[in-house]
Design a protein around this motif. Structure first.
Motif, PDB file in Angstrom:
ATOM      1  N   MET A 108      48.848  30.744  29.403  1.00  0.00           N
ATOM      2  CA  MET A 108      47.866  31.786  29.175  1.00  0.00           C
ATOM      3  C   MET A 108      48.254  32.559  27.909  1.00  0.00           C
ATOM      4  SD  MET A 108      46.848  34.884  31.718  1.00  0.00           S
ATOM      5  CE  MET A 108      45.176  34.617  32.184  1.00  0.00           C
ATOM      6  N   SER A 109      47.305  32.795  27.042  1.00  0.00           N
ATOM      7  CA  SER A 109      47.593  33.456  25.778  1.00  0.00           C
ATOM      8  C   SER A 109      47.519  34.976  25.853  1.00  0.00           C
ATOM      9  CB  SER A 109      46.629  32.966  24.710  1.00  0.00           C
ATOM     10  OG  SER A 109      46.857  31.599  24.463  1.00  0.00           O
ATOM     11  N   TYR A 110      46.724  35.501  26.779  1.00  0.00           N
ATOM     12  CA  TYR A 110      46.587  36.946  26.918  1.00  0.00           C
ATOM     13  C   TYR A 110      46.765  37.334  28.380  1.00  0.00           C
ATOM     14  CZ  TYR A 110      45.084  37.215  22.126  1.00  0.00           C
ATOM     15  OH  TYR A 110      45.069  37.149  20.775  1.00  0.00           O
ATOM     16  N   HIS A 111      47.328  38.528  28.594  1.00  0.00           N
ATOM     17  CA  HIS A 111      47.594  39.015  29.933  1.00  0.00           C
ATOM     18  C   HIS A 111      46.772  40.273  30.194  1.00  0.00           C
ATOM     19  CE1 HIS A 111      50.981  36.271  30.255  1.00  0.00           C
ATOM     20  NE2 HIS A 111      51.331  36.670  29.048  1.00  0.00           N
ATOM     21  N   ASP A 112      46.300  40.396  31.404  1.00  0.00           N
ATOM     22  CA  ASP A 112      45.581  41.582  31.851  1.00  0.00           C
ATOM     23  C   ASP A 112      46.613  42.672  32.143  1.00  0.00           C
ATOM     24  OD1 ASP A 112      44.091  43.499  33.200  1.00  0.00           O
ATOM     25  OD2 ASP A 112      43.547  42.181  34.868  1.00  0.00           O
ATOM     26  N   ALA A 113      46.616  43.727  31.344  1.00  0.00           N
ATOM     27  CA  ALA A 113      47.616  44.784  31.484  1.00  0.00           C
ATOM     28  C   ALA A 113      47.558  45.443  32.858  1.00  0.00           C
ATOM     29  CB  ALA A 113      47.433  45.831  30.384  1.00  0.00           C
ATOM     30  N   TRP A 114      46.367  45.602  33.406  1.00  0.00           N
ATOM     31  CA  TRP A 114      46.255  46.240  34.722  1.00  0.00           C
ATOM     32  C   TRP A 114      46.922  45.385  35.797  1.00  0.00           C
ATOM     33  CZ3 TRP A 114      44.733  51.038  36.001  1.00  0.00           C
ATOM     34  CH2 TRP A 114      44.723  51.331  37.364  1.00  0.00           C
ATOM     35  N   ALA A 115      46.732  44.088  35.743  1.00  0.00           N
ATOM     36  CA  ALA A 115      47.323  43.204  36.749  1.00  0.00           C
ATOM     37  C   ALA A 115      48.848  43.273  36.712  1.00  0.00           C
ATOM     38  CB  ALA A 115      46.855  41.769  36.525  1.00  0.00           C
ATOM     39  N   LEU A 116      49.420  43.563  35.553  1.00  0.00           N
ATOM     40  CA  LEU A 116      50.874  43.620  35.416  1.00  0.00           C
ATOM     41  C   LEU A 116      51.454  45.008  35.666  1.00  0.00           C
ATOM     42  CD1 LEU A 116      51.229  41.338  32.287  1.00  0.00           C
ATOM     43  CD2 LEU A 116      51.766  40.757  34.652  1.00  0.00           C
ATOM     44  N   ALA A 117      50.699  46.076  35.371  1.00  0.00           N
ATOM     45  CA  ALA A 117      51.305  47.409  35.446  1.00  0.00           C
ATOM     46  C   ALA A 117      50.436  48.458  36.140  1.00  0.00           C
ATOM     47  CB  ALA A 117      51.657  47.892  34.037  1.00  0.00           C
ATOM     48  N   GLY A 118      49.242  48.103  36.561  1.00  0.00           N
ATOM     49  CA  GLY A 118      48.368  49.079  37.208  1.00  0.00           C
ATOM     50  C   GLY A 118      48.705  49.271  38.672  1.00  0.00           C
ATOM     51  N   ASP A 119      48.239  50.366  39.231  1.00  0.00           N
ATOM     52  CA  ASP A 119      48.457  50.672  40.631  1.00  0.00           C
ATOM     53  C   ASP A 119      47.111  50.650  41.351  1.00  0.00           C
ATOM     54  OD1 ASP A 119      49.778  51.455  42.973  1.00  0.00           O
ATOM     55  OD2 ASP A 119      49.455  53.582  42.540  1.00  0.00           O
ATOM     56  N   GLY A 120      46.990  49.809  42.363  1.00  0.00           N
ATOM     57  CA  GLY A 120      45.742  49.710  43.103  1.00  0.00           C
ATOM     58  C   GLY A 120      44.766  48.762  42.437  1.00  0.00           C
ATOM     59  N   PRO A 121      43.523  48.804  42.898  1.00  0.00           N
ATOM     60  CA  PRO A 121      42.536  47.835  42.402  1.00  0.00           C
ATOM     61  C   PRO A 121      42.029  48.120  40.988  1.00  0.00           C
ATOM     62  CG  PRO A 121      41.512  49.305  43.977  1.00  0.00           C
ATOM     63  CD  PRO A 121      42.987  49.634  43.967  1.00  0.00           C
ATOM     64  N   GLY A 122      42.107  49.355  40.524  1.00  0.00           N
ATOM     65  CA  GLY A 122      41.675  49.681  39.166  1.00  0.00           C
ATOM     66  C   GLY A 122      40.185  49.579  38.938  1.00  0.00           C
ATOM     67  N   HIS A 123      39.391  49.858  39.952  1.00  0.00           N
ATOM     68  CA  HIS A 123      37.937  49.772  39.792  1.00  0.00           C
ATOM     69  C   HIS A 123      37.462  50.758  38.726  1.00  0.00           C
ATOM     70  CE1 HIS A 123      38.005  48.364  44.191  1.00  0.00           C
ATOM     71  NE2 HIS A 123      38.001  47.322  43.387  1.00  0.00           N
ATOM     72  N   THR A 124      36.697  50.253  37.780  1.00  0.00           N
ATOM     73  CA  THR A 124      36.180  51.104  36.703  1.00  0.00           C
ATOM     74  C   THR A 124      34.679  51.319  36.788  1.00  0.00           C
ATOM     75  OG1 THR A 124      35.969  49.209  35.211  1.00  0.00           O
ATOM     76  CG2 THR A 124      38.038  50.459  35.111  1.00  0.00           C
ATOM     77  N   TRP A 125      34.013  50.593  37.661  1.00  0.00           N
ATOM     78  CA  TRP A 125      32.554  50.737  37.838  1.00  0.00           C
ATOM     79  C   TRP A 125      32.319  50.871  39.325  1.00  0.00           C
ATOM     80  CZ3 TRP A 125      28.068  47.004  38.212  1.00  0.00           C
ATOM     81  CH2 TRP A 125      26.888  47.572  37.718  1.00  0.00           C
ATOM     82  N   THR A 126      31.951  52.065  39.779  1.00  0.00           N
ATOM     83  CA  THR A 126      31.892  52.331  41.206  1.00  0.00           C
ATOM     84  C   THR A 126      30.807  53.332  41.554  1.00  0.00           C
ATOM     85  OG1 THR A 126      33.146  53.262  43.069  1.00  0.00           O
ATOM     86  CG2 THR A 126      33.779  53.999  40.889  1.00  0.00           C
ATOM     87  N   THR A 127      30.261  53.173  42.749  1.00  0.00           N
ATOM     88  CA  THR A 127      29.260  54.128  43.227  1.00  0.00           C
ATOM     89  C   THR A 127      29.894  55.473  43.580  1.00  0.00           C
ATOM     90  OG1 THR A 127      29.451  53.167  45.442  1.00  0.00           O
ATOM     91  CG2 THR A 127      27.618  52.411  44.063  1.00  0.00           C
ATOM     92  N   ALA A 128      31.222  55.571  43.588  1.00  0.00           N
ATOM     93  CA  ALA A 128      31.885  56.866  43.765  1.00  0.00           C
ATOM     94  C   ALA A 128      31.603  57.780  42.576  1.00  0.00           C
ATOM     95  CB  ALA A 128      33.386  56.670  43.934  1.00  0.00           C
ATOM     96  N   ASN A 129      31.216  57.187  41.440  1.00  0.00           N
ATOM     97  CA  ASN A 129      30.841  57.927  40.245  1.00  0.00           C
ATOM     98  C   ASN A 129      29.322  58.111  40.271  1.00  0.00           C
ATOM     99  OD1 ASN A 129      30.091  58.734  37.665  1.00  0.00           O
ATOM    100  ND2 ASN A 129      31.503  57.353  36.630  1.00  0.00           N
ATOM    101  N   PRO A 130      28.826  59.337  40.461  1.00  0.00           N
ATOM    102  CA  PRO A 130      27.381  59.548  40.530  1.00  0.00           C
ATOM    103  C   PRO A 130      26.630  59.092  39.281  1.00  0.00           C
ATOM    104  CG  PRO A 130      28.567  61.553  41.136  1.00  0.00           C
ATOM    105  CD  PRO A 130      29.583  60.562  40.647  1.00  0.00           C
ATOM    106  N   SER A 131      27.315  59.073  38.136  1.00  0.00           N
ATOM    107  CA  SER A 131      26.664  58.618  36.901  1.00  0.00           C
ATOM    108  C   SER A 131      26.381  57.119  36.917  1.00  0.00           C
ATOM    109  CB  SER A 131      27.539  58.951  35.688  1.00  0.00           C
ATOM    110  OG  SER A 131      27.682  60.344  35.553  1.00  0.00           O
ATOM    111  N   ALA A 132      27.068  56.380  37.751  1.00  0.00           N
ATOM    112  CA  ALA A 132      26.873  54.932  37.837  1.00  0.00           C
ATOM    113  C   ALA A 132      26.065  54.520  39.061  1.00  0.00           C
ATOM    114  CB  ALA A 132      28.225  54.227  37.866  1.00  0.00           C
ATOM    115  N   ARG A 133      25.977  55.379  40.053  1.00  0.00           N
ATOM    116  CA  ARG A 133      25.412  55.015  41.350  1.00  0.00           C
ATOM    117  C   ARG A 133      24.002  54.413  41.249  1.00  0.00           C
ATOM    118  NH1 ARG A 133      25.964  59.779  44.316  1.00  0.00           N
ATOM    119  NH2 ARG A 133      28.143  59.183  44.545  1.00  0.00           N
ATOM    120  N   THR A 134      23.098  55.047  40.542  1.00  0.00           N
ATOM    121  CA  THR A 134      21.715  54.568  40.459  1.00  0.00           C
ATOM    122  C   THR A 134      21.636  53.185  39.828  1.00  0.00           C
ATOM    123  OG1 THR A 134      20.898  56.828  40.339  1.00  0.00           O
ATOM    124  CG2 THR A 134      19.406  55.090  39.605  1.00  0.00           C
ATOM    125  N   VAL A 135      22.350  52.993  38.726  1.00  0.00           N
ATOM    126  CA  VAL A 135      22.322  51.696  38.044  1.00  0.00           C
ATOM    127  C   VAL A 135      22.941  50.612  38.920  1.00  0.00           C
ATOM    128  CG1 VAL A 135      23.199  50.408  36.053  1.00  0.00           C
ATOM    129  CG2 VAL A 135      22.333  52.718  35.756  1.00  0.00           C
TER     130      VAL A 135
END
Length: 91
Positions: free
Chosen positions: A1-28
């Motif tokens: 593999m030539s590139y590594h996902d930084a979150w998979a190597l050093a993040g804590d938890g699932p790292g969700h960045t698009w979620t209905t917990a954010n009201p600005s994203a919920r409708t979309v």
């Protein structure tokens, strides 16, 4: 593999960045996905491996979410960002 996902190597938890917990994203999300409680990671930081950059060494120190909480009731975006601390050495 030539590139590594930084979150998979050093993040804590699932790292969700698009979620209905954010009201600005919920409708979309409800329109696009059609489910009320949806979350996934759509933002990434990829770091090149030694195969990609043989004269550089990179250590991923931390990976964290950014803009994942409102400030004074206002959300910065409809998705959260990813912030990564890197230690890079050039040979």
């Amino acid at each position: 593999m030539s590139y590594h996902d930084a979150w998979a190597l050093a993040g804590d938890g699932p790292g969700h960045t698009w979620t209905t917990a954010n009201p600005s994203a919920r409708t979309v999300i409800e329109q696009v996905v059609g489910q009320g409680a949806h979350h996934r990671r759509i933002d990434y930081v990829f770091v090149g491996s030694r195969l990609t950059h043989p004269k550089a060494q990179c250590t991923i120190d931390t990976a964290a979410l950014a803009f994942d909480r409102p400030v004074d009731g206002t959300w910065a975006s409809d998705h959260f960002g990813v912030v990564v601390d890197l230690d890079i050495t050039i040979a």
